[in-house]
Design a protein around this motif. Structure first.
Motif, PDB file in Angstrom:
ATOM      1  N   CYS A  94       0.996  -1.041  -0.221  1.00 10.86           N
ATOM      2  CA  CYS A  94      -0.039   0.119  -0.019  1.00 10.86           C
ATOM      3  C   CYS A  94       0.863   1.251   0.032  1.00 10.86           C
ATOM      4  O   CYS A  94       2.129   1.066   0.167  1.00 10.86           O
ATOM      5  CB  CYS A  94      -0.991  -0.140   1.085  1.00 10.86           C
ATOM      6  SG  CYS A  94      -0.148   0.178   2.826  1.00 10.86           S
ATOM      7  N   GLN A  95       0.280   2.350  -0.101  1.00  9.98           N
ATOM      8  CA  GLN A  95       1.102   3.743  -0.112  1.00  9.98           C
ATOM      9  C   GLN A  95       0.182   4.682   0.925  1.00  9.98           C
ATOM     10  O   GLN A  95      -0.436   5.319   0.421  1.00  9.98           O
ATOM     11  CB  GLN A  95       1.106   4.172  -1.470  1.00  9.98           C
ATOM     12  CG  GLN A  95       1.743   3.252  -2.515  1.00  9.98           C
ATOM     13  CD  GLN A  95       2.475   4.041  -3.648  1.00  9.98           C
ATOM     14  OE1 GLN A  95       3.571   4.508  -3.792  1.00  9.98           O
ATOM     15  NE2 GLN A  95       1.611   4.307  -4.619  1.00  9.98           N
ATOM     16  N   GLY A  96       0.652   4.499   2.007  1.00  8.33           N
ATOM     17  CA  GLY A  96       0.194   5.480   3.279  1.00  8.33           C
ATOM     18  C   GLY A  96      -1.014   4.760   3.907  1.00  8.33           C
ATOM     19  O   GLY A  96      -1.755   4.037   3.111  1.00  8.33           O
ATOM     20  N   LEU A  97      -1.056   4.850   5.251  1.00  5.68           N
ATOM     21  CA  LEU A  97      -2.097   4.022   6.101  1.00  5.68           C
ATOM     22  C   LEU A  97      -3.185   5.194   6.542  1.00  5.68           C
ATOM     23  O   LEU A  97      -4.224   4.659   6.995  1.00  5.68           O
ATOM     24  CB  LEU A  97      -1.227   3.527   7.152  1.00  5.68           C
ATOM     25  CG  LEU A  97      -0.525   2.168   6.943  1.00  5.68           C
ATOM     26  CD1 LEU A  97      -0.053   1.632   8.197  1.00  5.68           C
ATOM     27  CD2 LEU A  97      -1.468   1.147   6.282  1.00  5.68           C
ATOM     28  N   ASP A  98      -2.799   6.406   6.816  1.00 10.17           N
ATOM     29  CA  ASP A  98      -3.545   7.178   7.529  1.00 10.17           C
ATOM     30  C   ASP A  98      -5.054   7.070   7.207  1.00 10.17           C
ATOM     31  O   ASP A  98      -5.903   6.833   8.091  1.00 10.17           O
ATOM     32  CB  ASP A  98      -2.993   8.467   7.428  1.00 10.17           C
ATOM     33  CG  ASP A  98      -3.805   9.636   8.085  1.00 10.17           C
ATOM     34  OD1 ASP A  98      -4.060   9.579   9.381  1.00 10.17           O
ATOM     35  OD2 ASP A  98      -4.274  10.565   7.350  1.00 10.17           O
ATOM     36  N   THR A  99      -5.420   7.423   6.128  1.00 11.71           N
ATOM     37  CA  THR A  99      -6.690   7.554   5.624  1.00 11.71           C
ATOM     38  C   THR A  99      -7.644   6.257   5.764  1.00 11.71           C
ATOM     39  O   THR A  99      -8.865   6.062   5.875  1.00 11.71           O
ATOM     40  CB  THR A  99      -7.077   8.360   4.363  1.00 11.71           C
ATOM     41  OG1 THR A  99      -6.220   7.621   3.197  1.00 11.71           O
ATOM     42  CG2 THR A  99      -6.539   9.587   4.203  1.00 11.71           C
ATOM     43  N   LYS A 100      -6.736   5.107   5.241  1.00 13.12           N
ATOM     44  CA  LYS A 100      -7.230   3.731   5.431  1.00 13.12           C
ATOM     45  C   LYS A 100      -8.008   3.259   6.955  1.00 13.12           C
ATOM     46  O   LYS A 100      -8.732   2.718   7.052  1.00 13.12           O
ATOM     47  CB  LYS A 100      -6.359   2.727   4.944  1.00 13.12           C
ATOM     48  CG  LYS A 100      -5.889   2.908   3.649  1.00 13.12           C
ATOM     49  CD  LYS A 100      -4.566   1.876   2.926  1.00 13.12           C
ATOM     50  CE  LYS A 100      -4.213   2.009   1.672  1.00 13.12           C
ATOM     51  NZ  LYS A 100      -3.859   3.313   1.281  1.00 13.12           N
ATOM     52  N   LEU A 101      -7.006   3.595   8.033  1.00 17.36           N
ATOM     53  CA  LEU A 101      -7.238   3.271   9.418  1.00 17.36           C
ATOM     54  C   LEU A 101      -8.476   4.509   9.897  1.00 17.36           C
ATOM     55  O   LEU A 101      -8.954   3.935  10.697  1.00 17.36           O
ATOM     56  CB  LEU A 101      -5.889   3.461  10.120  1.00 17.36           C
ATOM     57  CG  LEU A 101      -4.816   2.704   9.635  1.00 17.36           C
ATOM     58  CD1 LEU A 101      -3.627   2.708  10.419  1.00 17.36           C
ATOM     59  CD2 LEU A 101      -5.343   0.959   9.543  1.00 17.36           C
ATOM     60  N   ASN A 102      -8.501   5.555   9.457  1.00 24.39           N
ATOM     61  CA  ASN A 102      -9.222   6.740   9.998  1.00 24.39           C
ATOM     62  C   ASN A 102      -9.265   6.576  11.439  1.00 24.39           C
ATOM     63  O   ASN A 102     -10.186   6.619  12.237  1.00 24.39           O
ATOM     64  CB  ASN A 102     -10.683   6.166   9.565  1.00 24.39           C
ATOM     65  CG  ASN A 102     -11.689   7.429   9.896  1.00 24.39           C
ATOM     66  OD1 ASN A 102     -11.442   8.668  10.097  1.00 24.39           O
ATOM     67  ND2 ASN A 102     -13.032   7.142  10.224  1.00 24.39           N
ATOM     68  N   GLY A 103      -8.045   6.517  11.908  1.00 28.02           N
ATOM     69  CA  GLY A 103      -7.843   6.701  13.438  1.00 28.02           C
ATOM     70  C   GLY A 103      -7.820   5.278  14.230  1.00 28.02           C
ATOM     71  O   GLY A 103      -7.733   5.278  15.541  1.00 28.02           O
ATOM     72  N   ASP A 104      -8.191   4.176  13.664  1.00 26.15           N
ATOM     73  CA  ASP A 104      -8.244   2.876  14.138  1.00 26.15           C
ATOM     74  C   ASP A 104      -7.316   1.924  13.713  1.00 26.15           C
ATOM     75  O   ASP A 104      -7.237   1.434  12.719  1.00 26.15           O
ATOM     76  CB  ASP A 104      -9.923   2.515  13.844  1.00 26.15           C
ATOM     77  CG  ASP A 104     -10.065   1.136  14.425  1.00 26.15           C
ATOM     78  OD1 ASP A 104      -9.380   0.522  15.671  1.00 26.15           O
ATOM     79  OD2 ASP A 104     -11.103   0.516  14.294  1.00 26.15           O
ATOM     80  N   PRO A 105      -6.335   1.658  14.766  1.00 24.09           N
ATOM     81  CA  PRO A 105      -5.192   0.706  14.395  1.00 24.09           C
ATOM     82  C   PRO A 105      -5.581  -0.724  14.620  1.00 24.09           C
ATOM     83  O   PRO A 105      -4.867  -1.537  13.972  1.00 24.09           O
ATOM     84  CB  PRO A 105      -4.043   1.006  15.379  1.00 24.09           C
ATOM     85  CG  PRO A 105      -4.902   1.587  16.583  1.00 24.09           C
ATOM     86  CD  PRO A 105      -6.039   2.601  16.070  1.00 24.09           C
ATOM     87  N   ALA A 106      -6.904  -0.965  14.923  1.00 18.64           N
ATOM     88  CA  ALA A 106      -7.220  -2.381  14.953  1.00 18.64           C
ATOM     89  C   ALA A 106      -7.608  -2.875  13.586  1.00 18.64           C
ATOM     90  O   ALA A 106      -7.589  -4.158  13.373  1.00 18.64           O
ATOM     91  CB  ALA A 106      -8.822  -2.365  15.725  1.00 18.64           C
TER      92      ALA A 106
END
Length: 330
Positions: A94-106
């Protein structure tokens, strides 16, 4: 490395060339496994949220069912299997995690269970994890970024620092328990581009056993500003890493995206990231001689001409990354 075997949203493979399908060309060129971008970031337009990521997963899982020559890589043994069976292994990156997680590392555990194996932390801008390479001020990993790396470690996935700012990348190297990589970038000492890695970062990467994948993206490997680079200019970066940091720490991170749209290239990449693209056009943005998957067939001989031994060539053309995968995925 930033590539795609199935174009997002449209869910079609990259186009044929000279009457030959992309998959046939990739297999005939000797490619065994490919790191593909899941989600929207870097390969399409739209919101790069978790739903977009799931659509990418659905597309690939469907493609695997329809095309027996593809193999979803979830272990290092799957890469060996793809080689033995003449299939193309697909590694979910992937390229970048931030928006995929929307604040939820679970969600990282969910991604792992869906077959995600490489986690590139950043894209070009600042996010809740840290700073991208284009940010003027790089404050390093945030606490949320550290939480995400711990989750990635526990899920047995590889941490990828491509596109990250230098401090953010160094922080990630120090924190991760696994072997880190920079899947696609070049050497800043040879080409002063914000996407390229400094010697300090390469030293830290090598000290942890990591690997950098050298890319043919022209703005990252030009030796003279304004002179389009060739495959030999790209190989200069491979030689540099091998001589200064060790042959075990360099690979190929082609970053080829043959399905790119002229409209998206001009109105997404050039408009949003002019520092990345520079003066290059859609048909000149890769080094001459290494711009389509077919060109992988000529890489062994190109490396041999530069003095690399057969053993060294095997390491560069996948062996080094395979070592990382065997360790981290195991």
């Amino acid at each position: 490395m930033g590539s795609s075997a199935l174009l997002p949203a449209a869910q079609i493979p990259p186009p044929a060339r000279d009457g030959k399908t992309w998959l046939d060309r990739a297999l005939d060129a000797g490619i065994t496994a490919l790191n593909v971008t899941m989600g929207i970031k870097g390969v399409a337009q739209g919101a790069d949220d978790f739903r977009a990521y799931l659509h990418s997963v659905h597309g690939y899982l469907s493609y695997f069912e329809l095309e027996p020559r593809l193999l979803h890589v979830q272990s290092a043994a799957d890469i060996a299997r793809a080689k033995a069976e003449g299939r193309l292994g697909i590694v979910f990156g992937c390229q970048g995690l931030d928006t995929k997680l929307n604040g939820d590392p679970a969600l990282i555990l969910i991604m792992a269970r869906l077959g995600q194996r490489i986690m590139q932390l950043m894209y070009n801008e600042r996010s809740s994890l840290g700073s991208g390479c284009l940010e003027v001020v790089d404050d390093g990993l945030t606490e949320f970024g550290r939480i995400c790396i711990r989750e990635i470690n526990d899920c047995g996935m590889v941490v990828d620092m491509s596109h990250a700012g230098q401090k953010t990348a160094r922080d990630a190297i120090e924190l991760t328990r696994g072997i880190p990589i920079i899947s696609h970038a070049n050497v800043r000492s040879l080409c002063d581009h914000p996407r390229n890695a400094t010697n300090d970062l390469l030293t830290a990467l090598a000290d942890r056993g990591g690997v950098i994948g050298i890319t043919a993206f022209a703005p990252f490997c030009e030796n003279e500003r304004g002179r389009p680079p060739t495959i030999d200019d790209m190989i200069d970066h491979i030689v540099y890493v091998a001589e200064r940091f060790g042959i075990e720490h360099v690979g190929i991170g082609s970053d080829m995206f043959e399905g790119e749209s002229y409209v998206r290239f001009e109105r997404f990449f050039r408009r949003r990231y002019p520092e990345i693209v520079g003066q290059y056009q859609i048909d000149t943005v890769y080094a001459e001689g290494f711009g389509v998957v077919d060109d992988f067939a000529g890489m062994p001989s190109a490396l041999a001409r530069r003095g690399f031994s057969p053993c060294e060539i095997r390491k560069v053309l996948g062996g080094n990354f395979l070592r990382v995968f065997e360790t981290v995925w195991g």
